[in-house]
Design a protein around this motif. Structure first.
Motif, PDB file in Angstrom:
ATOM      1  N   GLY A 249       0.901  -1.306   0.143  1.00 26.60           N
ATOM      2  CA  GLY A 249       0.016  -0.001  -0.145  1.00 26.60           C
ATOM      3  C   GLY A 249       0.978   1.203  -0.086  1.00 26.60           C
ATOM      4  O   GLY A 249       0.188   2.273   0.005  1.00 26.60           O
ATOM      5  N   ALA A 250       1.983   1.247  -0.031  1.00 25.92           N
ATOM      6  CA  ALA A 250       2.943   2.400   0.281  1.00 25.92           C
ATOM      7  C   ALA A 250       2.766   3.081  -1.351  1.00 25.92           C
ATOM      8  O   ALA A 250       2.730   2.575  -2.644  1.00 25.92           O
ATOM      9  N   GLY A 251       2.615   4.398  -1.217  1.00 30.91           N
ATOM     10  CA  GLY A 251       2.505   5.135  -2.356  1.00 30.91           C
ATOM     11  C   GLY A 251       0.966   5.194  -2.957  1.00 30.91           C
ATOM     12  O   GLY A 251       0.804   5.735  -3.815  1.00 30.91           O
ATOM     13  N   GLU A 252       0.084   4.753  -2.252  1.00 33.42           N
ATOM     14  CA  GLU A 252      -1.411   4.834  -2.687  1.00 33.42           C
ATOM     15  C   GLU A 252      -1.848   6.263  -2.659  1.00 33.42           C
ATOM     16  O   GLU A 252      -1.377   6.983  -1.378  1.00 33.42           O
ATOM     17  N   GLY A 253      -2.350   6.705  -3.467  1.00 34.48           N
ATOM     18  CA  GLY A 253      -2.583   7.979  -3.634  1.00 34.48           C
ATOM     19  C   GLY A 253      -1.945   8.922  -4.371  1.00 34.48           C
ATOM     20  O   GLY A 253      -2.044  10.080  -4.325  1.00 34.48           O
ATOM     21  N   ILE A 254      -0.697   8.478  -4.513  1.00 35.33           N
ATOM     22  CA  ILE A 254       0.324   9.259  -5.132  1.00 35.33           C
ATOM     23  C   ILE A 254      -0.016   9.614  -6.691  1.00 35.33           C
ATOM     24  O   ILE A 254      -0.066   8.501  -7.311  1.00 35.33           O
ATOM     25  N   HIS A 255       0.028  10.776  -7.201  1.00 31.77           N
ATOM     26  CA  HIS A 255      -0.403  10.804  -8.669  1.00 31.77           C
ATOM     27  C   HIS A 255       1.134  11.275  -9.283  1.00 31.77           C
ATOM     28  O   HIS A 255       1.321  12.410  -9.241  1.00 31.77           O
TER      29      HIS A 255
ATOM     30  N   ALA B   1       4.398  17.599   1.657  1.00 34.37           N
ATOM     31  CA  ALA B   1       3.405  17.037   2.678  1.00 34.37           C
ATOM     32  C   ALA B   1       2.800  15.996   2.323  1.00 34.37           C
ATOM     33  O   ALA B   1       2.420  14.712   3.033  1.00 34.37           O
ATOM     34  N   SER B   2       2.259  15.961   1.207  1.00 29.99           N
ATOM     35  CA  SER B   2       1.478  15.184   0.325  1.00 29.99           C
ATOM     36  C   SER B   2       2.538  13.540   0.156  1.00 29.99           C
ATOM     37  O   SER B   2       2.114  12.408   0.337  1.00 29.99           O
ATOM     38  N   LEU B   3       3.517  13.942  -0.057  1.00 33.60           N
ATOM     39  CA  LEU B   3       4.699  12.830  -0.227  1.00 33.60           C
ATOM     40  C   LEU B   3       4.639  11.979   0.900  1.00 33.60           C
ATOM     41  O   LEU B   3       4.956  10.719   1.126  1.00 33.60           O
ATOM     42  N   LEU B   4       5.131  12.990   2.149  1.00 37.44           N
ATOM     43  CA  LEU B   4       5.215  12.463   3.483  1.00 37.44           C
ATOM     44  C   LEU B   4       4.195  11.240   4.066  1.00 37.44           C
ATOM     45  O   LEU B   4       4.273  10.441   4.402  1.00 37.44           O
ATOM     46  N   HIS B   5       2.958  12.074   3.513  1.00 43.01           N
ATOM     47  CA  HIS B   5       1.651  11.281   4.013  1.00 43.01           C
ATOM     48  C   HIS B   5       1.606   9.669   3.205  1.00 43.01           C
ATOM     49  O   HIS B   5       1.298   8.825   3.820  1.00 43.01           O
ATOM     50  N   ALA B   6       1.782   9.939   2.004  1.00 42.75           N
ATOM     51  CA  ALA B   6       1.489   8.900   0.908  1.00 42.75           C
ATOM     52  C   ALA B   6       2.522   8.106   1.464  1.00 42.75           C
ATOM     53  O   ALA B   6       2.369   6.551   1.244  1.00 42.75           O
TER      54      ALA B   6
END
Length: 510
Positions: free
Chosen positions: A257-263, A390-395
Motif C-alpha cells: 500500500g505504500a504510495g497509494e494516492g500518489i499521482h 506534505a503529500s509525499l510524506l503522508h503517502a
C-alpha cells in the motif's frame, strides 16, 4: 555451569531528542565470546543505542556498565581506551586522509605518540588482509575520499577488526559487501572470538546472515526490549518479524500500500511527443553482451561492484570515458554530467546515502525537491512545494515533525524512502537504483519494492543493482551478470533468474 558474566550490561536506558522519545527504558546484555544479534525495524532505536555505547550520544537516564564498571561522563570511556570499536551504518572515515592513516590513527591512544608512515602502512595491510588481501596491497596509500562506498566499507571494518577491542559494534557491516567478502568477515570474527573471547553486537536486516553468525538475539521495538537474549535456535524468522512489529505474509510480493494516492507526474499530462520518447527502449552493449532496457522493465545487475558501478557511471553521466555503448534508436547517448542526465529523464538513487544521497545540512523539504529543482534549473523554493512535500510524506507513511526538520531526525530506512520520493512525481524515463534497500528493514524494503513497481507500471525503465540475489530474483525478469573482475558474463532471463544461476554467472556465492 555458572553463567558467564556480561561484558556490557544496559538497564532502563532512556534517550529523547526534543519531544521524540527514542529509547524508553531499553535493556540489553552482551557476554564475552558471543555474537549477539540486535534486531528491530528502522526507527526502533538500534543506531541510537549503539551511539550511546560508543560515546556519540549521552543517555538521559539508565545504567550502562562495561566489564563491571559504570560508563559515564566522569569515567574514562572504553571507546577512548580502545576496548570498544564500532562500525557505524553511515561510515565514519576521514576522506582527506589515506587508508593507512584512517586505520592506524585510532590506535595512537597515548598523547604525543609519534606517527610512523611505514608502521601505519604495515598495520593497515595486516588489518585489510583479513578481508581482502589484494585490496590491502593496492589501497593503503589512497585517499579514503577517492574510494567507492564498497571499498570504504572494507576499510571501516578492517579498522575495527584490527583494533584489539573487547567489544565490537557492527551496524549493518555487510550492507556493501559481496557474498564472498561477507563469508570471509564471518570467518575472521569466528577466529577472533575463539582466540580472544571477543563480544560482537551485530545489526543486520539480512536474516540468512544473522542465522550464519549470531548466537542469541535481542529485539527492540518502539524503544523498548521486546525479546531479551533469546537463542536464535529457539526463535523462528516469522516470530522475529512479528516481535519487530513487521508481519509480512510469506507470499506477499511487496504490495504494502505504500504510495497509494500518489499521482505520479501530477503537474501535467505528457504530450504525445514526450510519450513517444518515453516509449523508446535503450540498448546497452559491451562487446558481445547486449541488453535492451525497455519502458516498464526492471533490469537487475549482479556481481562484484566494479562492473555494475562502471555501467551506472556510464548511464548517469559520471564517466567521461566508458567501454559501454549506450544507444536509443541507433543514436549513441552520452551525458556530460549527472545534471544533464537528470534533465534528459535519467534518475539516480545512490547506495551511499550519507555522501551521495541525503543532503544532511538541508531540511527534509529541500531533500524531497532536490531532483525537481535540478531538472527545472532553479534553486528558489516555491510555496506549492510545501503542499507537494506534505503529500509525499503522508503517502509514503513517513513520520516527520516538520518539513523543516533535518534528515538526521529520521531513521536510515526513512531517509532511503526520501531518496526514492525525489523521483516519484518526475516520472523519469530511466531510474537507476544502487543498493536502494541497504540497511532497511523488511517493511521498508517492501514499500520501496512497491514504489518501484508502480513507477515501472507507468512506463519508467528501472536498472537495479543489488548484492542480495534473493532481491534480484524477486524483482527482475532480466539480470545482467558480472564476474569478479567486473566484466559482463551474460544475461539471464526469467525463469532462469534464480540464486544458483546468479552465483554461477558471477562466480560469487549467493
Amino acid at each position: 555451569m555458572a553463567q558467564q558474566p556480561h561484558l556490557l550490561h544496559a538497564r532502563s536506558i532512556v534517550k529523547s531528542f526534543g519531544p521524540t522519545n527514542v529509547l524508553k527504558g531499553f535493556d540489553l546484555s552482551i557476554a564475552p565470546g558471543e555474537v549477539h544479534a540486535f534486531l528491530g525495524g528502522n526507527g526502533a532505536g538500534k543506531s541510537t543505542f549503539i551511539k550511546i555505547i560508543s560515546g556519540q550520544h549521552e543517555r538521559d537516564s539508565g545504567t550502562l556498565e562495561f566489564d563491571g564498571r559504570e560508563m559515564g561522563a566522569s569515567s574514562a570511556s572504553p571507546v577512548d581506551s580502545g576496548m570498544i570499536a564500532v562500525v557505524n551504518q553511515e561510515l565514519a572515515l576521514l576522506p582527506h586522509l589515506s587508508v593507512a592513516e584512517n586505520i592506524a590513527m585510532p590506535r595512537l591512544h597515548r598523547a604525543m605518540r609519534t606517527y610512523s608512515e611505514r608502521t601505519s602502512k604495515a598495520v593497515a595491510i595486516e588489518a585489510l588482509s583479513l578481508i581482502d588481501p589484494h585490496f590491502a596491497r593496492e589501497s593503503v596509500g589512497r585517499l579514503v575520499g577517492h574510494l567507492t562506498l564498497h571499498e570504504r566499507q572494507l576499510v571501516e571494518i578492517a579498522r575495527s577488526l584490527g583494533s584489539g577491542a573487547r567489544l565490537l559494534l557492527l551496524d549493518e557491516p555487510t550492507a556493501n559487501l559481496t557474498a564472498a567478502e561477507t563469508a570471509r568477515l564471518f570467518a575472521v570474527l569466528r577466529k577472533l572470538i575463539a582466540d580472544t573471547q571477543l563480544a560482537v553486537l551485530f545489526v543486520s536486516h539480512r536474516m540468512r546472515e544473522i542465522r550464519q553468525i549470531a548466537d542469541v538475539c535481542t529485539i527492540i521495538r518502539d524503544g523498548k526490549t521486546a525479546v531479551d537474549r533469546v537463542p536464535l535456535s529457539d526463535i523462528t524468522d516469522r516470530e522475529i518479524v512479528e516481535f519487530m512489529g513487521q508481519s509480512v505474509a510469506p507470499d506477499e510480493r511487496g504490495d504494502s500500500g505504500a504510495g497509494e494516492g500518489i499521482h505520479l507526474n501530477a503537474d501535467s499530462e505528457p504530450s504525445s511527443e514526450e510519450t513517444a520518447v518515453h516509449a523508446e527502449a535503450i540498448t546497452i552493449r559491451h562487446d558481445d553482451i547486449e541488453v535492451e532496457v525497455g519502458p516498464g522493465s526492471i533490469i537487475g545487475l549482479a556481481g562484484a561492484p566494479t562492473g555494475p558501478a562502471a555501467l551506472i557511471e556510464a548511464l548517469t553521466g559520471l564517466a567521461m570515458r566508458t567501454a559501454w555503448d549506450i544507444r536509443r534508436n541507433g543514436t549513441t547517448i552520452r551525458y556530460r554530467c549527472p545534471s544533464a542526465a537528470a534533465r534528459a529523464g535519467v534518475g539516480y538513487i545512490s547506495g551511499d546515502r550519507a555522501n551521495k544521497g541525503i543532503l544532511a545540512t538541508l531540511p527534509i523539504i529541500d531533500n524531497l525537491m532536490a531532483a525537481r529543482r535540478i531538472v527545472e534549473r532553479r534553486s528558489v523554493a516555491r510555496s506549492e512545494e510545501l503542499v507537494h512535500g506534505a503529500s509525499l510524506l503522508h503517502a509514503l507513511k513517513i513520520r516527520a515533525g516538520s518539513l523543516w526538520d533535518l534528515p538526521s531526525t529520521l531513521s536510515g530506512g526513512t531517509q532511503q524512502k526520501i531518496l526514492v520520493a525525489r523521483w516519484l512525481a518526475l516520472k523519469p524515463k530511466l531510474l537507476i537504483l544502487e543498493e536502494p534497500t541497504r540497511g532497511v528493514d523488511i517493511r521498508t524494503k517492501r514499500e520501496i519494492y512497491t514504489l518501484i513497481r508502480k513507477l515501472a507500471a507507468q512506463g519508467t525503465a528501472v536498472v537495479w543493482w543489488s548484492t542480495e540475489y534473493v532481491e534480484l530474483v524477486e524483482l527482475c525478469d532480466t539480470v545482467l551478470a558480472f564476474d569478479l573482475s567486473g566484466r559482463p558474463t551474460g544475461v539471464l532471463h526469467h525463469p532462469e533468474v534464480d540464486e544458483t544461476n546468479l552465483a554461477n554467472a558471477t562466480g560469487m556465492a549467493a
